[in-house]
Scaffold this motif. Sequence first.
Motif, PDB file in Angstrom:
ATOM      1  N   LEU A 196       0.836  -1.214   0.000  1.00 49.49           N
ATOM      2  CA  LEU A 196       0.000   0.000   0.000  1.00 49.49           C
ATOM      3  C   LEU A 196       0.867   1.259   0.000  1.00 49.49           C
ATOM      4  N   ARG A 197       1.937   1.204   0.789  1.00 49.21           N
ATOM      5  CA  ARG A 197       2.836   2.367   0.847  1.00 49.21           C
ATOM      6  C   ARG A 197       3.421   2.653  -0.527  1.00 49.21           C
TER       7      ARG A 197
ATOM      8  N   GLN B  67       2.196   1.900  -3.404  1.00 48.30           N
ATOM      9  CA  GLN B  67       1.157   2.447  -4.291  1.00 48.30           C
ATOM     10  C   GLN B  67       0.876   3.910  -3.963  1.00 48.30           C
ATOM     11  N   LEU B  68       0.804   4.196  -2.674  1.00 47.47           N
ATOM     12  CA  LEU B  68       0.501   5.576  -2.263  1.00 47.47           C
ATOM     13  C   LEU B  68       1.629   6.526  -2.657  1.00 47.47           C
TER      14      LEU B  68
ATOM     15  N   GLN C 194       1.468   7.045  -6.366  1.00 49.17           N
ATOM     16  CA  GLN C 194       0.381   7.969  -6.718  1.00 49.17           C
ATOM     17  C   GLN C 194       0.656   9.366  -6.176  1.00 49.17           C
ATOM     18  N   ARG C 195       1.794   9.540  -5.555  1.00 48.15           N
ATOM     19  CA  ARG C 195       2.220  10.819  -4.956  1.00 48.15           C
ATOM     20  C   ARG C 195       1.279  11.274  -3.843  1.00 48.15           C
ATOM     21  N   LEU C 196       0.597  10.297  -3.231  1.00 51.68           N
ATOM     22  CA  LEU C 196      -0.312  10.655  -2.132  1.00 51.68           C
ATOM     23  C   LEU C 196       0.423  10.663  -0.796  1.00 51.68           C
ATOM     24  N   LEU C 197       1.504   9.906  -0.773  1.00 49.12           N
ATOM     25  CA  LEU C 197       2.300   9.826   0.449  1.00 49.12           C
ATOM     26  C   LEU C 197       3.692  10.325   0.106  1.00 49.12           C
ATOM     27  N   LEU C 198       4.262  11.089   0.996  1.00 53.91           N
ATOM     28  CA  LEU C 198       5.577  11.640   0.705  1.00 53.91           C
ATOM     29  C   LEU C 198       6.656  10.674   1.168  1.00 53.91           C
TER      30      LEU C 198
ATOM     31  N   PRO D  12      10.112   9.698   2.992  1.00 54.70           N
ATOM     32  CA  PRO D  12      10.653  10.325   4.202  1.00 54.70           C
ATOM     33  C   PRO D  12      11.639  11.435   3.844  1.00 54.70           C
TER      34      PRO D  12
ATOM     35  N   ARG E  54       3.545  17.265   9.120  1.00 56.22           N
ATOM     36  CA  ARG E  54       4.526  17.678   8.126  1.00 56.22           C
ATOM     37  C   ARG E  54       4.091  18.943   7.378  1.00 56.22           C
TER      38      ARG E  54
ATOM     39  N   GLU F 223       8.119  18.786   1.921  1.00 53.95           N
ATOM     40  CA  GLU F 223       7.064  18.694   0.910  1.00 53.95           C
ATOM     41  C   GLU F 223       7.663  18.842  -0.487  1.00 53.95           C
TER      42      GLU F 223
ATOM     43  N   ARG G   2       6.964  17.641  -3.172  1.00 56.42           N
ATOM     44  CA  ARG G   2       6.068  17.644  -4.317  1.00 56.42           C
ATOM     45  C   ARG G   2       5.208  18.885  -4.426  1.00 56.42           C
TER      46      ARG G   2
ATOM     47  N   MET H  30       9.579   7.152   9.047  1.00 56.07           N
ATOM     48  CA  MET H  30      10.444   8.288   8.765  1.00 56.07           C
ATOM     49  C   MET H  30      11.701   8.226   9.632  1.00 56.07           C
TER      50      MET H  30
ATOM     51  N   LEU I 263       0.782   5.770   7.083  1.00 51.16           N
ATOM     52  CA  LEU I 263       0.080   5.263   5.905  1.00 51.16           C
ATOM     53  C   LEU I 263      -1.275   5.957   5.730  1.00 51.16           C
TER      54      LEU I 263
ATOM     55  N   PHE J 273      -2.493   9.947   3.826  1.00 47.62           N
ATOM     56  CA  PHE J 273      -2.543  10.229   2.383  1.00 47.62           C
ATOM     57  C   PHE J 273      -3.394  11.450   2.052  1.00 47.62           C
TER      58      PHE J 273
ATOM     59  N   GLU K  74      -2.534  14.300   2.822  1.00 45.87           N
ATOM     60  CA  GLU K  74      -1.581  15.355   2.457  1.00 45.87           C
ATOM     61  C   GLU K  74      -1.426  15.449   0.946  1.00 45.87           C
ATOM     62  N   GLY K  75      -1.332  14.287   0.296  1.00 53.81           N
ATOM     63  CA  GLY K  75      -1.199  14.261  -1.169  1.00 53.81           C
ATOM     64  C   GLY K  75      -2.443  14.800  -1.845  1.00 53.81           C
TER      65      GLY K  75
ATOM     66  N   GLU L 202      -3.167  15.868  -5.732  1.00 56.91           N
ATOM     67  CA  GLU L 202      -2.966  14.581  -6.411  1.00 56.91           C
ATOM     68  C   GLU L 202      -4.296  13.849  -6.529  1.00 56.91           C
TER      69      GLU L 202
ATOM     70  N   LEU M 225      -7.679   2.386  -4.175  1.00 54.18           N
ATOM     71  CA  LEU M 225      -6.724   2.575  -3.086  1.00 54.18           C
ATOM     72  C   LEU M 225      -7.464   2.989  -1.800  1.00 54.18           C
TER      73      LEU M 225
END
Lengths: 278, 303, 304
Positions: A31-32, A34-35, A38-42, A44, A66, A100, A102, C228, C259, C262, C264-265, C270, C276
């Motif tokens: 899942l990480r 994929q996220l 998809q640029r949904l999760l940054l 670290p 963050r 951040e 992105r 992180m 997790l 998300f 934030e994105g 995005e 998902l």
Amino acid sequence: MSFFRQNRKLLLVLLGLVAFGVLRAPWENRLREQLVKQRLLLPPPGHTALQQMSQSALMGTLGGLRSLVATYLSLDAFGDFGEKNWDELQRKYRIICNLEPRDETHWVSVVWHIGINATAHVQYYSEEMPKYERERRFQQYCSEAIKLAEDGIKQNPKSAPIRLQLAEVYREKLKDPCNTARVYKDMLGLEGTPGYITRFYGYFLADCPGKEKEAYAYLMRLFQMGEKHHLPTLFVKIKELEEKLNVPFPRRIKTDEPERPDKPKKPSNVLPGGIVVP
Amino acid sequence: MSEVLEKNPTEEPVETSPLAVEVNNLTKVFSTGIRGDHVVAVDNLSFEVKAGEVYGLIGPNGSGKSTSMKVVLGLMQASKGEAKVFGLDSGDIRARNVTGFLPENPYFYKHLSGAETLQFYGKLCGMKRKDLKERTAELLEMVGLEHAAKRRLGGYSKGMLQRIGLAQALIQRPKLVILDEPTAGVDPVGSREIRDLILKLRDDGITIFLCSHLLEQVQEVCDRVGIIFEGRMRREGPLDELIAIENQTAMTLENASPELLEKINELIKAEESTKLVEQGHPRTTLERMFIKIVGRKQDGGKS
Amino acid sequence: MSQPSASLNRKAPLLSLRTVWTIARGTLTQLIRMRTFYFLLAFAGLVVAIGNFNIPETPAKELSMIKKVSFGTMDLFAWLFAIVSTALLIPRDLEDRTLYTILSKPVRRVEYLLGKLFGVLIVVGISLTVMYLLCGFMISFRESVYIAEELAAMEKDGRYSNKEIRDQIALISKHGMRPELGIAVIASFLKAAVIAVVTIFLSTFASSSLFTIIISILIFLIGHAHNMASSFWLHQSDGSMFVQQLVKVVKILIPDFQLFSFSEGIVLGEVVPYALVGQMFLLTAGYIIVFLLLSLLVFADKEF
């Protein structure tokens, strides 16, 4: 043995936690991925950024705040902008961009601050500094701005605003038409690229030594695309290239410049990308 | 995994036991500290509460009364032995359909009003809306709290909380009501009201099992009493039998003339083996005197 | 004397949704009457303050900042509220002995735990919806002001083509209020749901509300940071075996809250695939089921 008998429940709970942890780990890793894809999760932030952060900012970042930390730091950086404290501003923006990566607006801001404002400040408003030092710092800020922009482009490969700001540094500060044209070329076809870049690419390519033929071919294509592109600068540039390349007269374009109503100039405090200089 | 307190019910019908509560050889041991020291709170305790009677378990603080009660309620698990309610294991959730409980110094949700509290507990018992509404009104009247039905419990006095607690215990029309120190912290007026309620419930055929360390109170309402000390049952039986002094007889006379008293004294003296232990005017109890002086009027229906 | 056999033979289902709902509603009423929703006023004040940011930046960047701060604060409020309200419920019922009266009714312990969890989740859901509406209103308002200003400025000097004007408006709108932001709220809700069930688990063996709150926040921070921080620690410690093992243990025992960040994105613009989101729902359900079972394991034979 009696310890196990007495703490049976505790052991069962621990066992449950471990079993669930082991079962969910591969799923969560997938899942990480994929996220992140998809640029949904940054991803670290780099350890340098974490090391440079103040204790509270670090805690906030680790605690999932963050975005809030990044926003707070960018507001804080405006204080350094007011104080013309460029090195501190750059340090903060390094952290912000790491937090951040992105958010292209952070990259645009820092390139603008360092590449345009800091360079202008050492160039025109730092008379107390020896000329040599000012020139050296000017070059240093330009290089830093370019490096920042390139890092930003790595993180946001499809970003037109970062490239626009980078081109600004090459064009206005370093007077480097070749690199300006290169960056403009990269922008062609990207979403959010202003329409004038199509022409600007050709104009700056025309000024790049050794690229005259390529520029002439490109500008002629634009010229042939219709009157929409028949702007004064296009005529001037084509004429210059015809001279440089010794284009036979019959093949040269007509010298008449199109009539063009006087248009007000773009406000001097608006930079490409719509950034307003206060 | 240790045995859970809730037993899964079977759909098989239950034969009703003539015993409301049945405690057999109950032992409860608590572990204390990390080193696993043990404290025996209840030690091989056995007693029975017959359906329809008022049974009092009395003993000083820390004697194991509340622990035994919690086992009967299914809030605690026996280390050894068993506890049954109408023939069902006390952990069986069905036993709670017929059991009402009023804990010591009860605290309910302060944000709920008296009526809302009863409705909340009624819903937990699966009562239907109409029935619940009627039952709430009936109980509020019974415990004398109609005037405070809409007031939040945060503004209730201790006596009022005790009464709403009793109403809560009765909401699903239980056949057994368990009361833990029902008058703890309540003034004599409130205490008397609760006592009257207990007697009324007994008259309605409800079994009462109460724990208390206030002997006077137990004496007034209980049919049978068990005396528990250091986790063990020390004495048990019908109240009259327990408190009667077999070799003494008390006589209370009204308007007796000095001549009559003289004659009685003469007769006593004539009997060689009989000795007059005490003679004088009988005393009322302090509680009775207090109630007579203060009365209910001053309270205005609130304790 | 009436016979209690009818009541004794009444069916007792393994899980009564009616009972769960009664406890959930009770919890909802409790949290409302405890005036916990007052924090929404604080949030409203904050949103108004954020909405009045006046930074010498482009409208797009200003909108982006307003949005990030609003949604970041919303996320923070949601998980903090989930922890505090959950931690106040079970230990308080125990301290006040209200639990005795509830569990002495025909209420199963699982019904009690589920009721408490659902009550908290309903309150968190309502709070998030209200916060979302507040943010939505503020962002939409600022967006419309910016667009009007930009249109006026661009049309005034006539230097820009219609396409350029459209592009500029589209850029501002991209950073403004978009329907996808609703999914960011759902992401915050899922995160709050997981921390709520973890807090319930902790409160089944905790002795006080304060202990539960502190430990829950600590677990949340660790769960948020371990991914992180592990790279940071590993780098700092030059990959020592001890640190590596410690990171592994932490990862296994503590939920990965990062997790669930998300949102934030999504706030940054995005696009989020629904599949998902579905998977995140499943993962949340997994956490809820497992932690409820573990809570029940502790709570089932807990003695009061």
